[in-house]
Design a protein around this motif. Structure first.
Motif, PDB file in Angstrom:
ATOM      1  N   ALA A  87      57.561   4.735  37.848  1.00 41.21           N
ATOM      2  CA  ALA A  87      58.225   5.463  36.769  1.00 41.21           C
ATOM      3  C   ALA A  87      57.568   6.817  36.537  1.00 41.21           C
ATOM      4  O   ALA A  87      58.252   7.837  36.343  1.00 41.21           O
ATOM      5  N   LEU A  88      56.244   6.862  36.567  1.00 38.05           N
ATOM      6  CA  LEU A  88      55.546   8.133  36.374  1.00 38.05           C
ATOM      7  C   LEU A  88      55.817   9.092  37.535  1.00 38.05           C
ATOM      8  O   LEU A  88      55.967  10.302  37.331  1.00 38.05           O
ATOM      9  N   ARG A  89      55.905   8.544  38.741  1.00 33.83           N
ATOM     10  CA  ARG A  89      56.222   9.387  39.896  1.00 33.83           C
ATOM     11  C   ARG A  89      57.613   9.982  39.761  1.00 33.83           C
ATOM     12  O   ARG A  89      57.828  11.159  40.074  1.00 33.83           O
ATOM     13  N   SER A  90      58.543   9.182  39.285  1.00 29.16           N
ATOM     14  CA  SER A  90      59.902   9.691  39.067  1.00 29.16           C
ATOM     15  C   SER A  90      59.902  10.818  38.040  1.00 29.16           C
ATOM     16  O   SER A  90      60.589  11.837  38.211  1.00 29.16           O
ATOM     17  N   ALA A  91      59.139  10.650  36.967  1.00 26.39           N
ATOM     18  CA  ALA A  91      59.070  11.688  35.936  1.00 26.39           C
ATOM     19  C   ALA A  91      58.496  12.984  36.504  1.00 26.39           C
ATOM     20  O   ALA A  91      58.970  14.083  36.191  1.00 26.39           O
ATOM     21  N   ILE A  92      57.482  12.860  37.371  1.00 24.56           N
ATOM     22  CA  ILE A  92      56.873  14.058  37.976  1.00 24.56           C
ATOM     23  C   ILE A  92      57.872  14.779  38.885  1.00 24.56           C
ATOM     24  O   ILE A  92      57.990  16.009  38.857  1.00 24.56           O
ATOM     25  N   LEU A  93      58.592  14.017  39.681  1.00 26.25           N
ATOM     26  CA  LEU A  93      59.570  14.629  40.580  1.00 26.25           C
ATOM     27  C   LEU A  93      60.709  15.283  39.804  1.00 26.25           C
ATOM     28  O   LEU A  93      61.166  16.380  40.151  1.00 26.25           O
ATOM     29  N   LEU A  94      61.157  14.610  38.755  1.00 32.64           N
ATOM     30  CA  LEU A  94      62.257  15.161  37.956  1.00 32.64           C
ATOM     31  C   LEU A  94      61.822  16.400  37.179  1.00 32.64           C
ATOM     32  O   LEU A  94      62.660  17.259  36.870  1.00 32.64           O
ATOM     33  N   ALA A  95      60.529  16.487  36.879  1.00 36.32           N
ATOM     34  CA  ALA A  95      60.040  17.636  36.111  1.00 36.32           C
ATOM     35  C   ALA A  95      60.233  18.949  36.856  1.00 36.32           C
ATOM     36  O   ALA A  95      60.211  20.024  36.250  1.00 36.32           O
ATOM     37  N   ALA A  96      60.447  18.891  38.168  1.00 39.42           N
ATOM     38  CA  ALA A  96      60.682  20.117  38.940  1.00 39.42           C
ATOM     39  C   ALA A  96      61.966  20.811  38.502  1.00 39.42           C
ATOM     40  O   ALA A  96      62.138  22.012  38.751  1.00 39.42           O
ATOM     41  N   GLY A  97      62.864  20.072  37.846  1.00 36.58           N
ATOM     42  CA  GLY A  97      64.104  20.672  37.363  1.00 36.58           C
ATOM     43  C   GLY A  97      63.968  21.338  36.011  1.00 36.58           C
ATOM     44  O   GLY A  97      64.955  21.867  35.481  1.00 36.58           O
ATOM     45  N   LEU A  98      62.759  21.325  35.425  1.00 37.63           N
ATOM     46  CA  LEU A  98      62.522  21.960  34.135  1.00 37.63           C
ATOM     47  C   LEU A  98      61.939  23.355  34.340  1.00 37.63           C
ATOM     48  O   LEU A  98      61.501  23.702  35.442  1.00 37.63           O
ATOM     49  N   PRO A  99      61.924  24.181  33.291  1.00 37.67           N
ATOM     50  CA  PRO A  99      61.238  25.477  33.391  1.00 37.67           C
ATOM     51  C   PRO A  99      59.780  25.288  33.801  1.00 37.67           C
ATOM     52  O   PRO A  99      59.172  24.248  33.530  1.00 37.67           O
ATOM     53  N   ALA A 100      59.210  26.277  34.458  1.00 38.87           N
ATOM     54  CA  ALA A 100      57.865  26.164  35.043  1.00 38.87           C
ATOM     55  C   ALA A 100      56.819  25.754  34.013  1.00 38.87           C
ATOM     56  O   ALA A 100      55.933  24.930  34.300  1.00 38.87           O
ATOM     57  N   GLU A 101      56.897  26.305  32.800  1.00 43.40           N
ATOM     58  CA  GLU A 101      55.903  25.990  31.779  1.00 43.40           C
ATOM     59  C   GLU A 101      55.965  24.515  31.380  1.00 43.40           C
ATOM     60  O   GLU A 101      54.937  23.840  31.269  1.00 43.40           O
ATOM     61  N   THR A 159      68.456  16.048  33.529  1.00 48.09           N
ATOM     62  CA  THR A 159      67.045  15.901  33.872  1.00 48.09           C
ATOM     63  C   THR A 159      66.246  15.395  32.683  1.00 48.09           C
ATOM     64  O   THR A 159      65.388  14.505  32.826  1.00 48.09           O
ATOM     65  N   GLN A 160      66.530  15.947  31.508  1.00 43.81           N
ATOM     66  CA  GLN A 160      65.836  15.509  30.296  1.00 43.81           C
ATOM     67  C   GLN A 160      66.053  14.017  30.044  1.00 43.81           C
ATOM     68  O   GLN A 160      65.116  13.281  29.739  1.00 43.81           O
ATOM     69  N   ARG A 161      67.287  13.591  30.199  1.00 41.17           N
ATOM     70  CA  ARG A 161      67.607  12.183  29.964  1.00 41.17           C
ATOM     71  C   ARG A 161      66.904  11.277  30.975  1.00 41.17           C
ATOM     72  O   ARG A 161      66.373  10.221  30.609  1.00 41.17           O
ATOM     73  N   GLU A 162      66.875  11.683  32.223  1.00 44.68           N
ATOM     74  CA  GLU A 162      66.240  10.863  33.257  1.00 44.68           C
ATOM     75  C   GLU A 162      64.720  10.805  33.087  1.00 44.68           C
ATOM     76  O   GLU A 162      64.096   9.748  33.282  1.00 44.68           O
ATOM     77  N   ILE A 163      64.118  11.939  32.726  1.00 46.93           N
ATOM     78  CA  ILE A 163      62.670  11.946  32.491  1.00 46.93           C
ATOM     79  C   ILE A 163      62.318  11.054  31.314  1.00 46.93           C
ATOM     80  O   ILE A 163      61.336  10.295  31.350  1.00 46.93           O
ATOM     81  N   LEU A 164      63.115  11.126  30.269  1.00 47.45           N
ATOM     82  CA  LEU A 164      62.876  10.290  29.094  1.00 47.45           C
ATOM     83  C   LEU A 164      62.950   8.806  29.456  1.00 47.45           C
ATOM     84  O   LEU A 164      62.102   8.006  29.037  1.00 47.45           O
TER      85      LEU A 164
END
Length: 262
Positions: A87-101, A159-164
């Protein structure tokens, strides 16, 4: 069983368990030898040898009943750690779709959470001291950040929904591993296991009371089987304690680089 025994290396644990079991067998042998006088030997020999397989089957059921709990706890603990890491790995991969900060901040929080879990929670779970009362600060901050961020477009909203969902799954998996870390074979089961073994040893001694060598060999063989069964269960009794325990390696493997590193 106490913490000191579970934290022993397997060879030392085997030495303690085998020594105790052989001592119990020796005490049973001496007790039978003292009771089996010439006057009482005939009465003791009247005990049916048919009791041996019955008591042996009951002891085997006790072992199977206890081992089933141990294997189940171990499987659930390993599955929880793997699910948490996934689950944490998925969150890290999905975070690439967020702004860089936000991507960098989320990676940093996941790094801090994994570091805290490995350095603090694993030793606490080994001593059955981990608690569900408090949520780890890095994971709570990550959840708050994702919930409060304003997505730009449908892609970021998805992306927000999937990371959550991934972070909530990691939090649920953490709860599961902590619950499993508190599980162990209780004292009643250990006492019943050894009491049943003692009954079998005494009956072996009574049935063979006129043949001391044969009695000693039979009791020694059965004691070896008892000690082997107890060692197998005790070595896996607490999934996060001892030499044979569930490792945090899956979490280490998915831990992102610390903030500021390339």
């Amino acid at each position: 069983m106490s913490d000191w025994l579970h934290n022993l290396p397997v060879p030392l644990m085997a030495l303690v368990i085998f020594s105790f079991t052989y001592l119990l067998a020796a005490m049973a042998f001496v007790a039978v030898a003292l009771v089996a006088t010439k006057e009482r030997a005939a009465s003791l020999k009247a005990i049916s040898p048919g009791m041996l397989p019955v008591l042996g089957i009951i002891f085997g059921l006790f072992v199977a009943f206890t081992a089933a709990q141990v294997w189940g706890d171990s499987d659930r603990g390993g599955a929880a750690v793997s699910r948490e890491a996934s689950a944490l790995r998925s969150a890290i991969l999905l975070a690439a779709g967020l702004p860089a900060e936000q991507d960098a901040k989320l990676r940093g929080l996941v790094h801090d959470y994994v570091e805290q879990a490995v350095a603090q929670e694993w030793p606490m779970m080994a001593h059955q001291e981990a608690s569900l009362k408090a949520t780890p600060a890095p994971l709570a901050e990550a959840l708050q950040m994702v919930v409060t961020m304003a997505p730009q477009g449908r892609a970021q909203e998805t992306t927000q929904r999937e990371i959550l969902a991934a972070l909530e799954q990691a939090l649920d998996a953490r709860r599961q591993r902590i619950v499993v870390s508190l599980a162990s074979v209780n004292a009643v089961k250990w006492w019943c296991l050894y009491l049943q073994a003692l009954c079998e040893l005494l009956v072996i001694g009574f049935v063979h009371c006129d043949n001391r060598l044969g009695s000693a060999i039979a009791m020694g063989l059965f004691a070896t089987g008892v000690a082997t069964s107890v060692l197998l269960i005790a070595a896996h009794d607490r999934p996060f304690t001892g030499q044979i325990s569930i490792s945090p390696e899956p979490l280490r493997q998915i831990m992102p680089e610390a903030p500021g590193r390339s």
